[in-house]
Design an enzyme around this catalytic site. Sequence first.
Site, PDB file in Angstrom:
ATOM      1  N   HIS A  95       0.812  -1.221   0.000  1.00 10.51           N
ATOM      2  CA  HIS A  95       0.000   0.000   0.000  1.00 10.51           C
ATOM      3  C   HIS A  95       0.846   1.272   0.000  1.00 10.51           C
ATOM      4  CE1 HIS A  95      -0.061  -0.915   4.577  1.00 10.51           C
ATOM      5  NE2 HIS A  95       1.017  -0.230   4.274  1.00 10.51           N
TER       6      HIS A  95
ATOM      7  N   ASP B 284       7.058   4.005   0.950  1.00  9.21           N
ATOM      8  CA  ASP B 284       8.229   3.408   1.581  1.00  9.21           C
ATOM      9  C   ASP B 284       9.524   3.689   0.832  1.00  9.21           C
ATOM     10  OD1 ASP B 284       6.913   1.962   3.778  1.00  9.21           O
ATOM     11  OD2 ASP B 284       5.969   0.827   2.173  1.00  9.21           O
TER      12      ASP B 284
END
Length: 500
Positions: free
Chosen positions: A174, A295
């Site tokens: 995600h 990330d």
Amino acid sequence: MGPKIVFIGAGSARWTSRILADIFLNEDLRDSEIWLMDIDDYRLNLISTLARRYVKELKIPMEVHATKDRAEAIKGADFVISTALPKGYMYYEKMRDASEEHGYYRGINSVEWNYVGDYHTIWGYYLFKLYMEIARDIEDFAPDAWFFIVSNPVLELTTMIGRETKVNVAGICHGFLGYRSVIEVLAMRLAKEKFGKNIIPHCATHRAECYDELRRIINLEDVEVEMKGLNHVIWLTKFEYKGEDAYKYLDNWIKEDAEEYWSVWREHTMSPWDLDLCPAAIDMYKTYGYLPIGDSVRGGTWKYHWDLRTKQYWYGPYGGPDSEIGCAIRILQVRRRIEEIARMAFDRSRPISQSMPLKPSGEVIVTLMDSLYNGKPADSYEISFLSGQVRAPIYVNILNNGTISNLPDDIAVETHVRVDSSGIHPISRGTIPDKLYKYVMLPRITRAEWALEANLRGGRDTLFQWLIVDVRTRNMKQIDDVINAILELPENKEMAKHFS
């Protein structure tokens, strides 16, 4: 009866419970057959108790099965979802500790463009072995099933399964939803330029006032984004507002607002993961010309990761989730959440639907299953944003096969897709910009190839080659010592044979 949905490593209750909630909330998947598989008796009992209580209380026409037999679970499956992490978090912390004793800060697994603490590549032997075994079971017992990989390293595992097997595979992450941060930047700039309002402190602390203002001044249909790259190495290659390049708003934010934002953020941030607009993200944007998303900001080069003090400069007071502080917080949060779920699951004095009311997780997996099984074409799905539900593009990790023309066909890329009953189809095309390609993608793909060779082929030389180019390596003895220290751990007897 609807699709057979299998969870491998279902005892990862924090994550499994979120996806189960999405299934329970989807009217067209409520007749699914759910199989929960885990080798840990306690965790399997926990998640199966939770699931069965929901089904009974909400009168959902769904069967829930629990088993420790992986083949039994997979047989005839339509979807196999794996969150399995063999040997658990603390096993990898032992290897990290052994590495640090020999001069490899945060472990030999932490290298350029992959400093994520739980993205286990070079020392992930048992992880790679397990996922190949799961894929072989799917080939044997459910050859038409889709295999959704949730456990990291999504890049390496998805690439491996895509290359080595005939399984339909997609890696799920995600992190791409981090693109929402640039919409906040847009709101901060428009509020200042058009209305003379300073909402920077509200946005830096993620207060409702920021999102109220964003909702008031921005129509999300006027914003267009596109991202390209690899899992945890994905970049915002297109950012437009009302048909014009919107990166100019980010440039002005950096010049006029970033320092104020960071000052408030450093003082008030409560999460090591609060990184979307941290100094490291902006420095990477200045360096490579595009903003790292999600990330991806946790990667980069050693410039951001030399030691804890360096990490705290770039990632805030906790040093990000991959520092020694952030990692401890992550493990503590996982343990606490498991304890909370267990307490509610086993407390029969109160309905589980009241203790843990169902709410959408924001994950994309159930949309994928609904589209594939029920033939509902989709290239976006609903997520919570701005105190409401909005549409977000669907991004997954699949083998490239020409999607990004200057990356290898047989590497998994993270890309926008359209999903229907015939499969998962990439939408985004084009190339990775030159500087990103040379200084980001090539180094990351090289490390992925080395990790795949090490874990599939084995041999001590693969570990040597990994370490000889590491900037922390001082001499040959250090390499031998750290390899020996890791392979001599009691848990690594099989791994030691593989790398002999």
